[in-house]
Design an enzyme around this catalytic site. Structure first.
Site, PDB file in Angstrom:
ATOM      1  N   SER A 147       0.864  -1.182   0.000  1.00 59.09           N
ATOM      2  CA  SER A 147       0.000   0.000   0.000  1.00 59.09           C
ATOM      3  C   SER A 147       0.901   1.232   0.000  1.00 59.09           C
ATOM      4  CB  SER A 147      -0.942  -0.028   1.219  1.00 59.09           C
ATOM      5  OG  SER A 147      -1.827   1.070   1.189  1.00 59.09           O
ATOM      6  N   HIS A 178      -2.821  -1.069  -3.025  1.00 58.01           N
ATOM      7  CA  HIS A 178      -4.052  -0.307  -2.810  1.00 58.01           C
ATOM      8  C   HIS A 178      -4.065   0.905  -3.735  1.00 58.01           C
ATOM      9  CE1 HIS A 178      -4.165  -2.002   1.562  1.00 58.01           C
ATOM     10  NE2 HIS A 178      -4.527  -2.902   0.655  1.00 58.01           N
ATOM     11  N   ASP A 198      -4.288  -5.113   6.048  1.00 57.69           N
ATOM     12  CA  ASP A 198      -4.595  -5.974   4.916  1.00 57.69           C
ATOM     13  C   ASP A 198      -3.441  -6.938   4.677  1.00 57.69           C
ATOM     14  OD1 ASP A 198      -6.041  -6.950   2.744  1.00 57.69           O
ATOM     15  OD2 ASP A 198      -5.233  -5.456   1.360  1.00 57.69           O
TER      16      ASP A 198
END
Length: 201
Positions: A21, A48, A141
């Protein structure tokens, strides 16, 4: 006469999943740049991304590595020497035929694209052929996905705190107690190459 045990995985080569991310572009570029064009593994990338904006990620990564890089398409086959990048607003899954499955992401979390969804489906379909690499990123995540990969016989690496822009995702992975090795970012490419060559069919 004993029955032969059937290997449920449709692939005969390793699959490397790079999930990230915040700070992901630099981390992905650093990891992919040294990998050889003939790497005997497929590579999947989830970073992401804002769902409403076009992504230049695949094109940017293609410039920094000898591997073939393209945005993942629904139904794509996993191929050695090829990097498939999850597009924005779609979750990237791996189906029972070891093909890419893209599904629309909703307006609410989980993070998009979801590392957990990729890793969980990859774990079930490809088991011990999976190498999951959790790179820099905020949030948690990939934590559930790491558990799935480990449960199905795969291997997990994580980026260390010192080389991470954001340590949330690697830290959450490490907290599971299932990460095999925690590495500085510059040490990850060589570790991937060694792992892939050691786990070829």
């Amino acid at each position: 006469m004993s029955e032969q045990v059937r290997d449920p995985c449709a692939l005969r080569f390793p699959v490397v999943a790079l999930v990230t991310s915040t700070g992901g572009l630099d981390a992905l570029s650093t990891v992919l740049a040294p990998l050889p064009a003939d790497l005997p593994a497929a590579v999947l990338v989830v970073q992401h991304l804002h769902p409403d904006h076009p992504s230049l990620l695949a094109g940017l990564l293609d410039r920094c590595t000898a591997l073939r890089v393209r945005s993942a398409g629904d139904g794509d086959e996993l191929e050695t020497g090829t990097v498939l990048v999850a597009p924005p607003a779609r979750h990237l899954l791996v189906t029972s035929e070891a093909r890419i499955g893209l599904i629309d992401a909703g307006e609410l979390p989980p993070a998009r694209p979801s590392a957990d969804l990729l890793l969980a489906t990859l774990a079930v379909t490809c088991g011990p052929r999976v190498l999951a690499v959790v790179l820099t990123g905020k949030g948690t995540d990939a934590q559930a996905g790491v558990r799935a990969v480990s449960r199905c016989g795969g291997t997990v690496l994580a980026q260390d705190r010192a080389s991470s822009t954001a340590f949330g995702m690697p830290s959450a992975a490490i907290d599971t107690g299932l990460v095999k090795t925690v590495l500085s970012l510059p040490d990850i490419p060589a570790t991937i190459v060694r792992h892939v060559h050691d786990h070829r069919a």
